[in-house]
Scaffold this motif. Structure first.
Motif, PDB file in Angstrom:
ATOM      1  N   GLN A  17       0.801  -1.078  -0.045  1.00  0.00           N
ATOM      2  CA  GLN A  17      -0.133   0.029   0.033  1.00  0.00           C
ATOM      3  C   GLN A  17       1.017   1.319   0.012  1.00  0.00           C
ATOM      4  N   VAL A  22      -1.234   7.104   3.379  1.00  0.00           N
ATOM      5  CA  VAL A  22      -2.510   7.586   3.188  1.00  0.00           C
ATOM      6  C   VAL A  22      -2.198   9.137   3.823  1.00  0.00           C
ATOM      7  N   ASP A  44       0.747   6.496   8.359  1.00  0.00           N
ATOM      8  CA  ASP A  44      -0.634   6.945   7.938  1.00  0.00           C
ATOM      9  C   ASP A  44      -0.948   8.101   8.965  1.00  0.00           C
TER      10      ASP A  44
END
Lengths: 77, 940
Positions: free
Chosen positions: B869, B872, B896
């Motif tokens: 991933q 974010v 994140d």
């Protein structure tokens, strides 16, 4: 050297330590008429005192230190 | 008080406790060899330890105890309860000394006498028992032939002591004898009557004293306020040529008005070699001068005595003065008259002495000082109790009191005497026990001492005879018969007691005697050995008053503390569950008030838990001096070996850290110091050539910086040349060619921490095996510490270790990444920032950003953990970045989101997970979930 040996005189100066005792005895035995000069002596170690008391050599000069002089009065013949 | 002394005191208390216990156990199992061996070891260690300090009083007693225990251990002395009593007394005494050391830091002079007394009684026990075993050559313990010389030795060694003891203080020491002149004698008399205590001090140095560095003559000259002195030889030296100048034959005698404390202080190292007796004023009263046919007419004597008896001292004095004017001053009678005048002046009430003195003019008997005074005093005691006893020392100690009173054979004493006899008879009447022989001996000793005290010396022989017979038959009958014989011939006890005048000092001694006898009667089995006129000090700290002695330190097994530490850790975790609970109360159950109350409660528990944690942490804290203290010796040894001159300076020794940290630090520090000495500091010639002081300086400093301890090792040696390091590292294949160019000086210097690195070409026994600094680094990192080095060529090197104060509870920050949470140790976190996407820039395909004018490389956590991933960002398109310090550099880790920080107990991972890199461990969170704690150092 706290004891200076001359021909027939041992001069004690200031503090005479324990290590002198053996030499002192030998010298006094070798020089039965040897005298001792204590004028500038301030203290002698007990081992030396013992030698002096045993032999009682003639004292040419007494210590200037009055306390010591009183203690050494035992050397008077 | 220094740390060593503190440790000694705390350890010694344990030993005393141990000795006490072992002695008790021995009572029930007197034949147990292991017990005795252990007991001996305790006493031996205690003695050895006490020798480290300047406590001659303590060491002396312990030494005697040790000798005694050694004899017991080897079966030369049989175990008895008397022996236990003596040893317990000795240990109580040592305990008292320790109390005093603890409160005042030193031992008061007053203990010297007690110490000597105790030592004597211990030695006596040893000597007595040796005699016994000698007498019965075939004792149950069976003395082998090999043992015999040692027994003889012991006997020889203690023979003198025993004789000395039996005669109380006057065996090897002579009776006070001094030849004074009238002036000195009068001065002494004035002092003595004027309230001063005149002491006769006889100092007989032990023959081997010269080998101990003592100067008895000097010591004697130190005595203040000496009014008379002389030095003597013990005997004439037979052959001067064979005289041993180093074996003392001297005797020093002096009369002084120095206080008892002063004397005890001067002779505190040789208390067993001096005799100190207080001389009563009247002992100095002795007329001097030639005693030839000077006659004083009877009329004068009668008249003067008449004046004195009428109390008309003025006329008596006048009459004496007139007589003096008529006589030649050097005459004996004149001297006597001058004395009489002085006594009238100073002791106007003492008519008896005055009369006695003047009466001497008639009898012309030479005056025996001591006998005269004592005679008169005993007369005064029995004839006229109102007359003050001038000859009795004012505040004599018990010892001397008994000594002087012993000579009065008056009625009171006789009463006590018969009480003693009766008591001894009772002792013997107790049914036979295994200790019968010892009991009989002790009774005999008591009897002999009693007879000696009452000056009936002739009887002693009979007692000894009776004892021999009793021992031979192994029955107490001969002794009992003898006592009965004496008691039968005695007048009625009650008559004697009634006849006894009420005299305070004597009365006291009677009480003492009766107390002692009572003990004998009540508890004959344990006290039978005490001599009735026993003057040995008692240190009765038995069961009844042990409660008052409470040790302030507590020795606790480390495991218990560790367990406590773990428990408080669990408590911290459990406490952390409360906020979750509050949260759930509010969000899941919708009870807001409850949530608030839980939170309030949490605050309280939190405070208590933190305080608890702090306190327990402090228990585990140790000063760094624990490891520092070995450096002076080590530095000295190594520098001498290397021919270098080094001055070691230690700073901040009282800085504290957790015990585990301190212990783990010990080896790395030794390594570092060795390295500094070996590589860092130059030899004196090189230093002088370089314009430096020939003596190198090595500074080891510990400081506390917030929650970390900083230890620096700084030398002013040659420093580290980064180029040499780089070259060496390249040669050893630790770095490649490009790194050779790229590395900064500081990085190069830190290469010394790389595994397998060594600059020394020759392997010495000090360093150079290439297992040096990397071991240091891994050891330090294991305890969450960091290590670094700074150096300037020619100026010196500074090596620093930064360590956590404690490692039980770790403070971590929780971060979120890929919908998982991780922990990062707070001590690595420099800051948390949110970096807008626009501020990210790429250098060589690596993300970086500029923070406060400094380029910080950015790494994505997902990438580091090999998670596919992307990180974010938040709504404002900012990336949460955790800036951490790794090997002295700042690195940004993009995550994140940030969460709160928590205290956790970090458990290192074990099993399969143990080999997992990048994590320093795992911890349980308050809500029961597991938190993986990252180790950025390994991760990056």
């Amino acid at each position: 050297m706290a004891i200076e040996y001359k021909k027939s005189l041992a001069v004690f100066t200031e503090f005479v330590g324990v290590e002198e005792a053996e030499n002192l005895l030998q010298w006094l035995l070798k020089n039965p008429k040897g005298k001792i000069n204590l004028a500038t002596c301030e203290h002698i170690h007990a081992a030396n005192l013992q030698v002096l008391m045993a032999i009682k050599p003639l004292v040419a000069a007494w210590p200037a230190d009055e306390d010591l002089q009183r203690w050494l009065a035992v050397l008077e013949k | 008080m220094n740390a060593l002394l503190e440790q000694f005191l705390s350890e010694s208390r344990d030993f005393l406790q141990g000795i006490g216990e072992k002695l008790m156990q021995l009572e029930s199992d007197p034949e147990s060899i292991p017990l005795m061996t252990e007991l001996f070891r305790f006493v031996h260690t205690l003695k050895g330890n006490s020798g480290l300090f300047d406590f001659p009083e303590m060491t002396r007693v312990l030494h005697a105890s040790e000798d005694l225990m050694d004899a017991v251990r080897h079966g030369r002395v049989s175990y008895s309860q008397d022996l236990t009593d003596q040893l317990l007394d000795a240990m109580d005494f040592v305990g008292i000394l320790m109390d005093e050391i603890e409160t005042t830091g030193r031992i008061g002079n007053s203990h010297a006498t007690n110490s000597v007394e105790l030592t004597k009684s211990l030695r006596e026990l040893l000597a007595a028992a040796s005699t016994e075993s000698e007498a019965h050559a075939a004792t149950p313990h069976g003395i082998s032939d090999i043992d015999h010389p040692s027994v003889d030795q012991v006997l020889e060694e203690f023979a003198a002591v025993e004789v000395d003891f039996a005669n109380d203080t006057t065996a090897s020491f002579g009776e006070p004898a001094f030849e004074l002149n009238e002036v000195v004698a009068m001065a002494l008399y004035r002092h003595a009557t004027g309230g001063a205590r005149v002491f006769w001090v006889e100092y007989i140095p032990e023959p081997e004293c010269f080998f101990k560095g003592e100067d008895p003559f000097y010591l004697s000259r130190q005595v203040p306020a000496v009014l008379w002195h002389q030095s003597l030889l013990q005997k004439d030296i037979p052959s001067l040529a064979e005289m041993d100048v180093y074996s003392s034959q001297l005797v020093f005698q002096l009369l002084t008005i120095a206080t008892q404390e002063e004397l005890d202080d001067i002779f505190r190292y040789v208390p067993d070699q001096i005799q100190r007796i207080e001389i009563p004023a009247l002992a100095f009263v002795v007329p001097f001068g030639s005693e030839h046919d000077d006659t004083i007419d009877d009329e004068f004597i009668t008249r003067t005595v008449g004046f004195i008896n009428d109390g008309n001292l003025e006329r008596a004095s006048h009459s004496i003065r007139t007589m003096l004017e008529l006589s030649a001053p050097e005459l004996w009678s004149s001297s006597l008259l001058r004395w009489a005048q002085l006594i009238i002046e100073l002791e106007p009430d003492n008519a008896l002495i005055q009369c006695a003195l003047i009466n001497q003019l008639r009898t012309h008997e030479p005056l025996d000082l001591v006998a005269l005074t004592q005679d008169i005093s005993s007369k005064s005691a029995s004839v006229d109790s109102h007359l003050p006893n001038a000859d009795l020392p004012h505040e004599h100690d018990e010892h001397e009191a008994i000594n002087s009173e012993a000579s009065h054979t008056d009625a009171t004493l006789m009463a006590s005497f018969y009480t003693v006899l009766t008591a001894q008879k009772n002792v013997l009447s107790v049914p036979a026990s295994p200790w019968l022989a010892g009991r009989m001996k002790s009774v005999a000793t008591t009897l002999i001492a009693t007879y000696r005290a009452t000056h009936q010396v002739d009887e002693i022989e009979h007692i000894e005879h009776a004892l021999q017979q009793a021992l031979a038959d192994n029955t107490s009958q001969p002794l009992l018969a003898w006592i009965d014989k004496v008691l039968d011939s005695a007048p009625e006890l009650s008559d004697i007691q009634e006849a006894a005048p009420i005299e305070m000092p004597i009365e006291q001694s009677t009480q003492e005697v009766s107390v002692a006898t009572e003990e004998v009667i009540l508890d004959p089995s344990s006290k039978f050995g005490r001599r009735v006129e026993d003057t040995s000090p008692h240190f009765g700290r038995r069961a009844e008053d042990t409660t008052t002695v409470v040790s302030k330190t507590l020795k606790v097994d480390q495991e218990k503390i560790d367990r406590l530490m773990n428990l408080i850790g669990e408590m911290v975790v459990a406490k952390n569950a409360l906020p979750y609970l509050a949260n759930r109360a509010e969000t899941v159950f919708g009870v807001r008030d409850l949530s608030r109350e839980i939170k309030a409660q949490y605050a309280v528990i939190n405070r208590v838990a933190e305080e608890m944690q702090d306190t327990i942490m402090q228990v585990r804290m140790m000063p760094v001096s624990f490891i520092f203290q070995r450096f002076p010796r080590m530095v000295r040894d190594i520098s001498r070996k290397l021919g270098k001159e080094v001055e070691l300076v230690l700073e901040g020794e009282s800085t504290e850290a957790d015990k585990n940290i301190i212990e783990a630090l010990s080896d790395p520090l030794i390594h570092i110091v060795r390295n500094s000495l070996d590589h860092g500091l130059e030899s004196p010639e090189v230093r002088v050539a370089a314009g430096k002081n020939a003596t190198g300086k090595l500074l080891i400093r510990a400081t506390q910086e917030s929650d970390r301890v900083l230890i620096e090792i700084i030398d002013d040696g040659r420093g580290i040349n980064p180029n040499v390091i780089k070259q060496k590292a390249y040669e050893k294949g630790l770095i490649d060619e490009s790194a050779l160019e790229r590395l900064s000086d500081e990085e190069a210097v830190n290469l010394v921490f790389a595994a397998g690195f060594s600059t020394a070409d020759v392997i010495s026994d000090l360093s150079g095996r290439g297992v040096g600094m990397d071991v240091v680094r891994s050891a330090v990192e294991r305890i969450n510490g960091t290590v670094g080095i700074e150096s300037e060529v020619g100026k010196g090197t500074r090596l620093y270790l930064s360590l956590p104060l404690s490692m039980a509870v770790t403070n971590v920050m929780i971060i979120e990444s890929n919908e998982q949470i991780f922990g990062v140790p707070m001590d690595m976190v420099v800051e948390t920032v949110r970096v807008p996407r626009v501020q990210l820039s790429s250098i060589k395909q690596k993300q970086t950003t500029v923070l406060r004018g400094r380029i910080v490389p950015l790494l994505s956590l997902n990438e580091l953990l090999a998670l596919p991933q992307e990180q974010v960002p938040n709504e404002d398109d900012e990336f949460a970045t955790l800036v951490v310090r790794v090997h002295g550099e700042h690195v940004g880790i993009v995550v994140d989101d940030f969460r709160e920080t928590v205290d956790i107990i970090l458990k290192p991972m074990s099993g399969i997970l143990g080999g997992l890199g990048g994590f320093s461990g795992a911890a349980l969170l308050g809500d029961g979930s597991v938190l993986m704690v990252l180790n950025p150092r390994e991760l990056i």
